[in-house]
Scaffold this active site. Structure first.
Site, short mmCIF file in Angstrom:
data_model
loop_
_atom_site.label_atom_id
_atom_site.label_comp_id
_atom_site.label_asym_id
_atom_site.label_seq_id
_atom_site.Cartn_x
_atom_site.Cartn_y
_atom_site.Cartn_z
N ASP A 141 0.87 -1.17 0.00
CA ASP A 141 0.00 0.00 0.00
C ASP A 141 0.91 1.22 0.00
OD1 ASP A 141 -1.66 2.15 0.54
OD2 ASP A 141 -2.75 1.16 2.17
N ASN A 144 3.55 2.88 -10.72
CA ASN A 144 2.32 2.90 -11.50
C ASN A 144 1.08 3.21 -10.67
OD1 ASN A 144 0.43 1.95 -13.83
ND2 ASN A 144 -0.09 0.62 -12.10
N TYR A 190 -6.20 15.64 -9.78
CA TYR A 190 -5.48 14.60 -10.51
C TYR A 190 -4.41 15.18 -11.42
CZ TYR A 190 -4.47 10.92 -13.89
OH TYR A 190 -3.81 10.03 -14.69
N LYS A 199 -0.14 14.83 -11.19
CA LYS A 199 0.74 14.25 -12.20
C LYS A 199 1.78 15.27 -12.69
CE LYS A 199 -0.91 10.07 -12.36
NZ LYS A 199 -0.09 8.90 -11.96
N THR A 217 -9.25 1.81 -18.82
CA THR A 217 -8.97 1.29 -17.49
C THR A 217 -9.95 1.88 -16.49
OG1 THR A 217 -7.45 3.07 -16.80
CG2 THR A 217 -6.51 1.27 -18.10
#
Length: 256
Positions: free
Chosen positions: A68, A91, A174, A178, A209
């Site tokens: 985790d 990832n 998000y 990144k 995904t």
């Protein structure tokens, strides 16, 4: 597990890789492709049951590593199980399906997403650095996003990168996480270049995904395996390969 002396590693050898968040999606395909190429792959999974299923689905030397990325204790315990590592693929990542603009996004959303996408990468990378330093040619691949591109956010990018992000105020937590990951990629590359590391970020493209709800039903979204191939390419870079770069799944540079 075989230990190698410095200078004896080449791409025909059995490399040892860890892929975080590898129980599904792009991460699972990265693990699958590395194992298919004859390498040992630790399948990082927060959920042991899902991780075991992923290992069972992968042909080759795949091994479950319960991990985790938001748990300091869990990361430390996982690192103790991996004395030598050639490849780390960060990832594991989460997003938000909240379509509201950043002006309405709650700070708790930022905290939750940054905990995995930014702080988790730092924690995992630093914990596994001792194992990576034992490799002759260590590689780190950070799975970023076209949505991280500031050029895309300002309308200066085209193609799949623009499709993945574009000049909109949505998904601020998000996208900014990144972008922060991209900066971390450069910082790690600069700090580790004298030690022979190659550290790069990948924009895998819009893929079908669970991470990206809209992409799952879009005709423009691609096969996760195709994005995974870009990560594998960066994971197996030769000594004269780039470091501190941001690349698309097909190997072309992505504008910062």
């Amino acid at each position: 597990m075989r230990h190698r002396a410095p200078g004896t590693l080449d791409h025909m050898d059995n490399l040892i890789a860890l892929v975080t968040g590898a129980n599904k999606g792009i991460g699972k395909d990265i693990a699958r492709q590395l194992a298919a190429a004859g390498h040992t792959v630790y399948v990082g999974s927060r959920d042991a049951g899902r991780g075991r299923q992923a290992v069972a689905d992968i042909d080759g030397d795949a091994r479950l590593l319960v991990l985790d990325v938001t748990s300091a204790e869990g990361i430390a315990a996982a690192a103790e199980q991996v004395p030598l590592l050639d490849i780390l693929v960060n990832n594991a990542g989460i997003s938000s399906v909240d379509p509201r603009p950043v002006t309405e996004e709650h700070p708790d959303t930022f905290r939750r997403i940054y905990e995995t996408n930014v702080f988790g990468v730092v924690a995992v990378t630093n914990a596994f650095l001792p194992a990576l330093r034992r490799s002759a040619r260590p590689r780190i691949v950070n799975i970023s996003s076209g949505a991280a591109s500031l050029a895309a956010s300002t309308g200066q990018a085209e193609g799949i990168i623009a499709f993945a992000s574009g000049p909109t105020g949505a998904l601020g937590a998000y996208r900014s996480s990144k972008t922060a990951l991209n900066e971390l990629t450069v910082l790690y590359a600069n700090a580790l270049t004298d030690d022979g590391f190659k550290v790069n970020a990948l924009a895998p493209g819009a893929r079908r995904t669970d991470l990206n709800g809209p992409a799952r039903v879009s005709s423009r979204a691609g096969d996760p395996a195709e994005g995974a191939a870009g990560a594998v390419r960066l994971a197996l870079l030769p000594d004269d390969g780039p470091t501190g770069g941001f690349f698309s799944w097909d190997g072309t540079p992505v504008p910062w």
